[in-house]
Design a protein around this motif. Structure first.
Motif, mmCIF file in Angstrom:
data_model
loop_
_atom_site.group_PDB
_atom_site.id
_atom_site.type_symbol
_atom_site.label_atom_id
_atom_site.label_comp_id
_atom_site.label_asym_id
_atom_site.label_seq_id
_atom_site.Cartn_x
_atom_site.Cartn_y
_atom_site.Cartn_z
ATOM 1 N N ILE A 100 0.615 -1.201 -0.067
ATOM 2 C CA ILE A 100 0.089 -0.193 0.008
ATOM 3 C C ILE A 100 0.997 1.059 -0.470
ATOM 4 O O ILE A 100 0.353 2.282 -0.531
ATOM 5 N N ILE A 101 2.076 1.730 0.507
ATOM 6 C CA ILE A 101 2.677 2.673 0.802
ATOM 7 C C ILE A 101 3.412 2.432 -0.910
ATOM 8 O O ILE A 101 3.265 3.914 -1.221
ATOM 9 N N VAL A 102 3.677 1.812 -1.595
ATOM 10 C CA VAL A 102 4.284 1.746 -2.972
ATOM 11 C C VAL A 102 3.512 2.193 -3.605
ATOM 12 O O VAL A 102 3.030 3.032 -4.120
ATOM 13 N N VAL A 103 2.141 1.654 -3.534
ATOM 14 C CA VAL A 103 1.032 2.186 -4.693
ATOM 15 C C VAL A 103 0.568 3.936 -3.845
ATOM 16 O O VAL A 103 0.535 4.178 -5.281
ATOM 17 N N GLY A 104 1.267 4.009 -3.326
ATOM 18 C CA GLY A 104 0.442 5.376 -2.549
ATOM 19 C C GLY A 104 1.534 6.318 -3.013
ATOM 20 O O GLY A 104 1.610 7.809 -3.499
ATOM 21 N N ILE A 105 2.664 5.646 -3.632
ATOM 22 C CA ILE A 105 4.238 6.579 -3.310
ATOM 23 C C ILE A 105 3.831 6.895 -5.269
ATOM 24 O O ILE A 105 4.260 7.467 -5.723
ATOM 25 N N VAL A 106 3.431 5.809 -6.112
ATOM 26 C CA VAL A 106 3.536 5.491 -6.992
ATOM 27 C C VAL A 106 1.802 6.826 -8.014
ATOM 28 O O VAL A 106 2.048 7.864 -8.283
ATOM 29 N N GLY A 107 0.794 6.476 -6.781
ATOM 30 C CA GLY A 107 -0.341 7.135 -7.135
ATOM 31 C C GLY A 107 0.005 8.793 -7.179
ATOM 32 O O GLY A 107 -0.516 9.737 -7.817
#
Length: 107
Positions: free
Chosen positions: A92-99
């Motif tokens: 979820i952290i990675v998805v947040g950074i990409v988003g």
């Protein structure tokens, strides 16, 4: 140029955190000193990255990727176990950074 400075800041932050673990609570002199050197250099490059990039991108990317990399290092280097729930939160952290990066560039 900002992304290069940010990459260097991330690598040095990872090195500082690994040194912190290896310092054994300041009981070991060399890793303790390396920790301060790596963190100082990391903040220096983080500061340079801010000359070229938005703070929201720089700090979120630096801290988020740092979390992911140190979690992987904990598993690989120190044989720490991560429960499935922890791995999902890291995703979820990675998805947040990409988003965040996509929304800033698109907006």
């Amino acid at each position: 140029m900002g992304w290069l400075f940010l990459l260097l800041a991330i690598v040095l932050e990872l090195s500082g955190t690994l040194s912190m673990k290896l310092s054994n609570g300041f009981a070991r002199w060399i890793p303790s000193m390396l920790m301060f050197i790596f963190y100082g250099a990391s903040f220096t490059f983080l500061n340079y990255a801010l000359k070229y990039m938005k703070i929201s991108i720089v700090y979120a990317t630096w801290s988020g990727i740092g979390i992911v990399l140190i979690s992987l290092a904990g598993v690989i280097v120190f044989q720490e176990k991560l429960p499935l729930s922890a791995m999902l939160w890291i995703i979820i952290i990675v998805v947040g950074i990409v988003g965040l990066n996509m929304s800033i560039k698109g907006g």
